[in-house]
Scaffold this active site. Structure first.
Site, PDB file in Angstrom:
ATOM      1  N   THR A 107      -2.731  11.177   8.408  1.00 46.90           N
ATOM      2  CA  THR A 107      -3.543  11.978   9.211  1.00 46.90           C
ATOM      3  C   THR A 107      -4.498  12.319   9.954  1.00 46.90           C
ATOM      4  OG1 THR A 107      -3.914  11.312   6.972  1.00 46.90           O
ATOM      5  CG2 THR A 107      -6.153  12.194   8.075  1.00 46.90           C
ATOM      6  N   ARG A 108      -4.530  10.881  10.978  1.00 46.58           N
ATOM      7  CA  ARG A 108      -5.308  10.807  12.000  1.00 46.58           C
ATOM      8  C   ARG A 108      -4.866  11.587  13.577  1.00 46.58           C
ATOM      9  NH1 ARG A 108      -6.778   4.706  13.468  1.00 46.58           N
ATOM     10  NH2 ARG A 108      -6.617   3.768  11.242  1.00 46.58           N
ATOM     11  N   ARG A 149     -13.113  -2.414  18.745  1.00 52.41           N
ATOM     12  CA  ARG A 149     -12.227  -2.390  20.212  1.00 52.41           C
ATOM     13  C   ARG A 149     -11.386  -1.481  21.077  1.00 52.41           C
ATOM     14  NH1 ARG A 149      -7.012  -2.685  20.602  1.00 52.41           N
ATOM     15  NH2 ARG A 149      -6.594  -1.744  18.356  1.00 52.41           N
ATOM     16  N   ARG A 150     -11.307  -0.769  20.469  1.00 52.19           N
ATOM     17  CA  ARG A 150     -11.117   0.788  21.133  1.00 52.19           C
ATOM     18  C   ARG A 150     -11.968   1.206  21.585  1.00 52.19           C
ATOM     19  NH1 ARG A 150      -6.075   1.968  16.676  1.00 52.19           N
ATOM     20  NH2 ARG A 150      -4.598   0.490  17.697  1.00 52.19           N
ATOM     21  N   LYS A 193      -2.160  -7.845  11.869  1.00 50.84           N
ATOM     22  CA  LYS A 193      -3.298  -7.294  12.411  1.00 50.84           C
ATOM     23  C   LYS A 193      -4.988  -7.269  11.769  1.00 50.84           C
ATOM     24  CE  LYS A 193      -3.789  -2.496  14.004  1.00 50.84           C
ATOM     25  NZ  LYS A 193      -4.516  -1.753  15.291  1.00 50.84           N
ATOM     26  N   ASP A 194      -4.465  -6.968  10.175  1.00 54.85           N
ATOM     27  CA  ASP A 194      -4.845  -5.940   9.116  1.00 54.85           C
ATOM     28  C   ASP A 194      -5.158  -7.509   7.657  1.00 54.85           C
ATOM     29  OD1 ASP A 194      -5.496  -3.108  10.289  1.00 54.85           O
ATOM     30  OD2 ASP A 194      -3.357  -2.955   8.741  1.00 54.85           O
ATOM     31  N   ARG A 235       0.636  -1.147   0.070  1.00 54.01           N
ATOM     32  CA  ARG A 235       0.046   0.218   0.016  1.00 54.01           C
ATOM     33  C   ARG A 235       0.571   1.483  -0.196  1.00 54.01           C
ATOM     34  NH1 ARG A 235      -3.048  -0.694   5.596  1.00 54.01           N
ATOM     35  NH2 ARG A 235      -4.046   0.789   4.971  1.00 54.01           N
ATOM     36  N   ASN A 246      -4.925   7.866   7.406  1.00 54.86           N
ATOM     37  CA  ASN A 246      -3.727   6.870   7.429  1.00 54.86           C
ATOM     38  C   ASN A 246      -3.229   7.492   9.042  1.00 54.86           C
ATOM     39  OD1 ASN A 246      -1.900   9.334   6.984  1.00 54.86           O
ATOM     40  ND2 ASN A 246      -1.863   8.217   4.903  1.00 54.86           N
ATOM     41  N   VAL A 247      -1.273   6.837   9.823  1.00 53.10           N
ATOM     42  CA  VAL A 247      -2.098   7.685  10.971  1.00 53.10           C
ATOM     43  C   VAL A 247      -1.209   8.811  10.882  1.00 53.10           C
ATOM     44  CG1 VAL A 247       0.044   7.386  12.585  1.00 53.10           C
ATOM     45  CG2 VAL A 247      -0.602   5.301  12.072  1.00 53.10           C
ATOM     46  N   CYS A 270     -10.528  -8.381  11.643  1.00 58.08           N
ATOM     47  CA  CYS A 270      -9.767  -7.001  12.426  1.00 58.08           C
ATOM     48  C   CYS A 270     -10.745  -5.867  13.058  1.00 58.08           C
ATOM     49  CB  CYS A 270      -8.495  -6.369  11.535  1.00 58.08           C
ATOM     50  SG  CYS A 270      -8.297  -6.112   9.913  1.00 58.08           S
ATOM     51  N   SER A 276     -12.045   1.878  15.904  1.00 59.50           N
ATOM     52  CA  SER A 276     -11.845   0.848  15.768  1.00 59.50           C
ATOM     53  C   SER A 276     -13.083   0.059  17.733  1.00 59.50           C
ATOM     54  CB  SER A 276     -10.554   0.608  16.061  1.00 59.50           C
ATOM     55  OG  SER A 276     -10.510  -0.435  17.648  1.00 59.50           O
ATOM     56  N   ARG A 335     -10.205   8.198  11.141  1.00 61.10           N
ATOM     57  CA  ARG A 335      -9.986   7.329   9.611  1.00 61.10           C
ATOM     58  C   ARG A 335      -8.824   7.689   9.235  1.00 61.10           C
ATOM     59  NH1 ARG A 335     -12.683   4.308   6.360  1.00 61.10           N
ATOM     60  NH2 ARG A 335      -9.937   3.534   5.812  1.00 61.10           N
ATOM     61  N   THR A 364     -11.634   7.290  17.560  1.00 60.80           N
ATOM     62  CA  THR A 364     -11.023   5.952  17.048  1.00 60.80           C
ATOM     63  C   THR A 364     -12.385   5.803  16.798  1.00 60.80           C
ATOM     64  OG1 THR A 364     -10.424   3.790  17.153  1.00 60.80           O
ATOM     65  CG2 THR A 364     -11.804   4.972  19.314  1.00 60.80           C
TER      66      THR A 364
HETATM   67  N1  LIG Z   1      -6.024  -1.203  11.512  1.00 59.82           N
HETATM   68  C1  LIG Z   1      -4.648   0.169  10.833  1.00 59.82           C
HETATM   69  C2  LIG Z   1      -3.706  -0.309  11.679  1.00 59.82           C
HETATM   70  N2  LIG Z   1      -2.680  -1.324  10.835  1.00 59.82           N
HETATM   71  C3  LIG Z   1      -1.874  -1.463  11.877  1.00 59.82           C
HETATM   72  C4  LIG Z   1      -1.801  -0.525  12.154  1.00 59.82           C
HETATM   73  C5  LIG Z   1      -0.300  -0.550  12.775  1.00 59.82           C
HETATM   74  C6  LIG Z   1       0.234  -0.925  14.278  1.00 59.82           C
HETATM   75  C7  LIG Z   1       0.709  -2.413  13.704  1.00 59.82           C
HETATM   76  O1  LIG Z   1       1.670  -2.117  13.057  1.00 59.82           O
HETATM   77  O2  LIG Z   1       0.058  -3.013  14.320  1.00 59.82           O
HETATM   78  C8  LIG Z   1      -2.242   0.141  11.866  1.00 59.82           C
HETATM   79  C9  LIG Z   1      -2.393   1.903  12.921  1.00 59.82           C
HETATM   80  C10 LIG Z   1      -2.954   1.687  13.775  1.00 59.82           C
HETATM   81  O3  LIG Z   1      -4.310   0.552  14.197  1.00 59.82           O
HETATM   82  O4  LIG Z   1      -3.432   2.743  15.038  1.00 59.82           O
END
Ligand SMILES: NCc1[nH]cc(CCC(=O)O)c1CC(=O)O
Length: 302
Positions: A153-154, A130-131, A82-83, A10, A150-151, A241, A128, A148, A126
């Site tokens: 952007t968040r 889970r979070r 994790k994805d 990606r 990428n890191v 996930c 997620s 939502r 968040t």
């Molecule tokens: N779902 C997005 C995702 N997938 C992997 C990571 C980074 C952490 C990792 O490598 O497990 C992240 C970002 C986040 O959750 O903050």
């Protein structure tokens, strides 16, 4: 003749970092190998206006990369494990799981030190489940908002003042040089990470032994054992996930220990279980069975 190995990746900064990390390890292990990245966009990257849970579908971040491998445009792909769905697409394998980085989630805020010190009704970002479930369990008063992107952007959305705090994985922050933004690591017993969080995996076609064998040198046996237990637990709960399931396995002199939880993002109910064992798969299924005995099926809609 030097072999060229093409890694589908990606295009997010974190994905590119992880793919470069794999490329560097491959070059170190195989000095004659020429390694190239093939950056691609995936549906998970393009659809940003809906939560991942709402888009549904497993492997949102994998599909395009797998198609590239099937077409022969790439030899392998690099993913955050994790994805990666609990059941891989038929015809694919994970020849390497690299040594895990920090597995923990991070509390990030420009104004507050931790979840407990947030003011009443504070806004936490968040997407997620889970979070969200774990935040609700600790602080039912918090207002949870989707977040939502990428890191990078968040973090920018936090800095723009949209949220009082956000939760991200420590591993991604550390890889991108944002370690200083971690106000607190969220750890057991209060908090558990996503299954396989912090681990990077290489995927390739399972009928490609020449590529598979290149990755033996990158596989980290201890990490593989731990994430196998976590993923076996999630698999037994029919998880992905995108469900409120958390797990952490650790290894010490006496063997594997696995702790897991299932929660409700709606009301913060949590059920927890944990056990020790030697066989990752059996341990994962055992902890999943304990969670189901305590009512996890209701929380997951099973
Ligand atoms: N779902 C997005 C995702 N997938 C992997 C990571 C980074 C952490 C990792 O490598 O497990 C992240 C970002 C986040 O959750 O903050």
């Amino acid at each position: 003749m030097t072999r060229i190995l093409r890694i589908a990746t990606r295009k997010s900064p974190l994905a590119l970092w992880q793919s470069e990390h794999v490329a560097a390890a491959l070059r170190a292990a195989h000095p004659d190998l020429q390694v190239e990245l093939v950056p691609m966009s995936t549906r998970g990257d393009e659809v940003l206006d809906r939560s991942l849970a709402a888009i549904g579908g497993k492997g949102l971040f994998l599909k395009e990369l797998e198609l590239a491998m099937q077409r022969g445009d790439a030899d392998c792909a690099v993913h955050s494990l994790k994805d990666v769905p609990m059941e891989l697409e038929p015809g694919f394998a994970l020849p390497a799981i690299l040594a895990r980085a920090d597995y923990a989630d991070a509390f990030i805020s420009n104004t507050h030190d931790g979840i407990q010190s947030l003011p009443e009704g504070a806004v936490v970002g968040t997407s997620s489940l889970r979070r969200q479930a774990q935040l609700r369990a600790l602080r039912p008063d918090l207002r949870l908002r989707d977040l939502r992107g990428n890191v990078n952007t968040r973090l920018a959305k936090l800095d723009a003042g949209d949220y009082d705090a956000i939760v991200l994985a420590c591993a991604g922050l550390q890889r991108l040089g944002f370690e200083a933004r971690i106000r607190r690591r969220l750890v057991a017993p209060d908090w558990l990470p996503a299954p396989a969080q912090g681990a990077v995996a290489v995927e390739c076609r399972d009928d490609d032994p020449a590529t598979t064998s290149l990755f033996a040198a990158l596989d980290h046996a201890e990490t593989r054992r731990c994430v196998e237990a976590e993923r076996a637990m999630n698999r037994a709960l029919h998880g992905s996930c995108h469900v409120p399931v958390a797990a952490l396995a650790t290894l010490d002199g006496t063997g594997l220990r696995l702790d897991g939880l299932v929660g409700s993002a709606a009301d913060g109910r949590l059920v927890r279980a944990g056990a020790q064992g030697d066989a990752p798969d059996a341990l994962g299924r055992q902890v999943a069975a304990q969670l189901l005995e305590q009512g996890a099926g209701d929380l997951l809609g099973l």
